[in-house]
Design an enzyme around this catalytic site. Structure first.
Site, PDB file in Angstrom:
ATOM      1  N   GLY A  66       0.796  -1.216   0.000  1.00 52.19           N
ATOM      2  CA  GLY A  66       0.000   0.000   0.000  1.00 52.19           C
ATOM      3  C   GLY A  66       0.829   1.266   0.000  1.00 52.19           C
ATOM      4  O   GLY A  66       1.786   1.406  -0.751  1.00 52.19           O
ATOM      5  N   SER A  67       0.492   2.178   0.894  1.00 54.08           N
ATOM      6  CA  SER A  67       0.912   3.572   0.811  1.00 54.08           C
ATOM      7  C   SER A  67       2.393   3.800   1.055  1.00 54.08           C
ATOM      8  O   SER A  67       3.012   3.186   1.928  1.00 54.08           O
ATOM      9  CB  SER A  67       0.114   4.405   1.816  1.00 54.08           C
ATOM     10  OG  SER A  67       0.556   5.732   1.827  1.00 54.08           O
ATOM     11  N   CYS A  68       2.944   4.761   0.305  1.00 54.25           N
ATOM     12  CA  CYS A  68       4.325   5.204   0.493  1.00 54.25           C
ATOM     13  C   CYS A  68       4.504   5.945   1.814  1.00 54.25           C
ATOM     14  O   CYS A  68       5.640   6.145   2.266  1.00 54.25           O
ATOM     15  CB  CYS A  68       4.741   6.134  -0.648  1.00 54.25           C
ATOM     16  SG  CYS A  68       4.650   5.394  -2.287  1.00 54.25           S
ATOM     17  N   THR A  69       3.409   6.381   2.450  1.00 58.50           N
ATOM     18  CA  THR A  69       3.473   7.130   3.703  1.00 58.50           C
ATOM     19  C   THR A  69       3.732   6.222   4.894  1.00 58.50           C
ATOM     20  O   THR A  69       3.879   6.691   6.020  1.00 58.50           O
ATOM     21  CB  THR A  69       2.172   7.941   3.906  1.00 58.50           C
ATOM     22  OG1 THR A  69       1.911   8.690   2.714  1.00 58.50           O
ATOM     23  CG2 THR A  69       2.265   8.917   5.049  1.00 58.50           C
TER      24      THR A  69
END
Length: 591
Positions: A66-69
């Site tokens: 999922g997210s790069c964050t």
């Protein structure tokens, strides 16, 4: 002395010592949208660890996703306290490793990250709930917590695999501090990550898109402010992702200043480094979008998947913090999907194409394909005549990047590097071949539709940010109709798209219907009061937001087409029927 039941040696990705009860899952976890950065609770309601706390546990997962964050969330956990004691992975994960590297390199706090490979990882299922100790490259498993006085004292930074990284004169000058402290630290982190990835060299990039401007807590602002205080200045054209508030409206929206002020400040800090005021999670909609084959550095998971797959530009799935480090140096690791070999499909998916599908097909398919792909780049066959729009591929990219860790996908006959299956596979046999039937998609439809009542208090559109063509279509669907008085309709988009839609008259039509348009921010960062405090259910056409909303917004979800969303906005209800194209499941016992 208590003896370990099992000892496993692995590859130390980030140095450190830690011990605690084992928290094990066979499914990767996105820390952004999957873990509450304030307390370490797993909030991904689709994940087997939902409701569990990571604090003080040895988290064993095959990889992130999922997210790069996720790197920013992990740093927040490390600096504020409720972090896991250690991470044990089946395969290297750049997003999570980078969060731990920043904690070590910038803030002097270690959280060990250990990769043990899939064969050894499979042994851990029998040790869920037992006790584990990570010491550099060594993992020890105990039946009970040993009482031996062991202390998790700091280790020297991890020795990565033998480095063959070649640096040019400019790289060495940056490392020597000749371009200032910020560029020096950025290059130090870049070199550490490039070595971890096994890159042999760095390459020049033409542009960057920064995801680290999302406010996950004080750690994200501390990191950016420190770089700015050291004189940070981007060396390539740089755009900014959606931030956590609408800078021009957050006070009027009733956002708590304790959140709104630092979230807005974070965007200002990155602009002070020379980044453009773009504030969009869909940078491919900007005039600065890259061309086919262009070497870029983009973070934001949906943008990475779209850039690689739909445009044919070249970027890794860059984690928050590394994105700005590369923007400050203009250099990136020459590895992975920057190279031809790192863009080849390894998974063949033979898709049953539905007849006359609506626009909910593409995000649904992307969500399901991401679950199947995990880390492998897939090529989809059977959709050659489906003629998806750019908006369809945007929706597919976002949902795919939510459930997969892969940086890209191919769709035979549609995406530019897959004129056919053979070329997407580079002439090689796939490692896996799977079927995707309408029955499979019905299962994912049920997963995304988590609401247990028909009520719809909020219609949430624009994750990723709406395009001008999507706003035009939405205006067409809303024209001449009446919104239900108890159902809010909120749309997020970038400022540039908002200006286009305003000039074409679509904003006026939408506002007449009762739509509230927000810029700068996106649904993954929005909570109350934009999400009505007394609401129970929301409806969205985004596969990405349908996945994240139960954890991020605390609401149950209806998922469906854009037209179905407008119908719900008018009636305040969604009955949850399957769309006609998805078909009906057969009664049990029939064939």
């Amino acid at each position: 002395m208590t003896m370990p039941a099992t000892t496993i040696d692995g590859r130390c990705l980030v140095a450190g010592r830690g011990q605690g009860p084992v928290l094990h899952a066979t499914l990767g976890l996105s820390f952004w949208g999957g873990v509450d950065p304030s307390n370490g609770e797993v909030i991904d309601r689709h994940h087997p660890l939902s409701g569990q706390s990571l604090a003080g546990r040895v988290l064993a997962i095959p990889s992130g996703r999922g997210s790069c964050t996720g790197s920013s969330v992990l740093l927040e956990l490390i600096l504020s306290g409720p972090a896991p004691a250690a991470l044990v992975l089946a395969e290297p994960d750049e997003i999570l490793s980078l969060g731990a590297l920043v904690a070590e390199h910038i803030f002097g706090i270690q959280l060990p990250v250990l990769c043990i490979g899939h064969a050894a990882f499979a042994q851990l299922s029998a040790h869920h709930g037992s006790f584990a100790r990570v010491d550099g490259a060594n993992l020890q498993l105990f039946a009970h917590a040993p009482d031996d006085g062991w202390q998790a004292s700091p280790l020297e930074p991890a020795e990565t695999q033998a480095s063959t990284l070649e640096l040019n004169a400019g790289d060495r000058a940056l490392l020597a501090g000749e371009q200032g402290r910020a560029a020096q630290v950025a290059m130090q982190l870049l070199v550490r990550m490039a070595e971890l990835q096994g890159a042999s060299a760095l390459l020049d990039i033409s542009q960057a898109h920064i995801d680290g401007c999302i406010y996950t807590g004080s750690a994200s602002l501390r990191f950016a402010q420190q770089l700015l205080d050291w004189g940070a200045r981007v060396r390539v054209p740089t755009t900014l992702n959606a931030i956590s508030v609408d800078q021009r409206q957050w006070r009027a929206l009733g956002v708590d200043p304790a959140f709104g002020e630092p979230a807005s400040r974070l965007g200002d800090v990155y602009m002070a480094m020379g980044a453009q005021l773009s504030f969009t999670c869909a940078p491919y909609l900007l005039d600065s979008a890259p061309a086919f084959g262009e070497q870029i550095v983009w973070a934001e998971s949906n943008a990475v998947a779209y850039a690689n797959s739909v445009i044919g530009a070249r970027t890794l799935k860059y984690p928050d913090f590394l994105d700005i480090c590369i923007a400050l140096t203009g250099r990136a690791p020459c590895t992975g999907s920057h190279l031809d070999a790192g863009r080849q499909a390894r998974l063949l998916l033979e898709v049953e194409a539905p007849a006359e599908a609506d626009d909910s097909f593409w995000p649904l398919l992307g969500y399901h394909v991401g679950l199947l792909a995990t880390v492998d780049i897939p090529v989809l066959a059977g959709l050659e005549h489906s003629q998806p729009s750019r908006d369809d591929l945007k929706a597919f990219s976002a949902a795919f990047a939510t459930t997969s860790a892969a940086p890209m996908f191919h769709i035979a006959g549609i995406t530019p590097e897959a004129p056919d299956v053979t070329r997407a596979l580079a002439g090689q046999a796939p490692r896996r071949t799977l079927q995707v039937t309408l029955a499979d998609l019905r299962s994912s439809w049920a997963e995304l539709n988590s609401a247990d009542s028909s009520e719809v208090s909020l219609v949430a559109i624009g994750n990723p940010h709406s395009s001008a063509s999507e706003l035009a279509r939405l205006a067409e669907l809303c024209a001449g109709r009446t919104r239900h008085p108890h159902t809010a309709v909120v749309v997020t988009c970038g400022r540039a798209v908002h200006d286009q839609a305003s000039a074409s008259g679509h904003v006026a039509t939408l506002q007449a219907f009762g739509v509230r348009l927000l810029t700068d921010t996106c649904w993954c960062m929005l909570g109350e009061p934009v999400v009505p405090p007394d609401s129970r259910n929301l409806m969205t056409n985004s596969g990405k937001y349908a996945h994240y909303a139960p954890g991020l917004a605390g609401r149950q979800v209806h998922f469906g087409s854009l037209a179905a969303c407008v119908d719900a906005a008018c009636s305040g209800q969604n009955q949850g029927q399957l769309p006609a194209w998805l078909g009906q499941p057969q009664p049990q016992g029939t064939h």
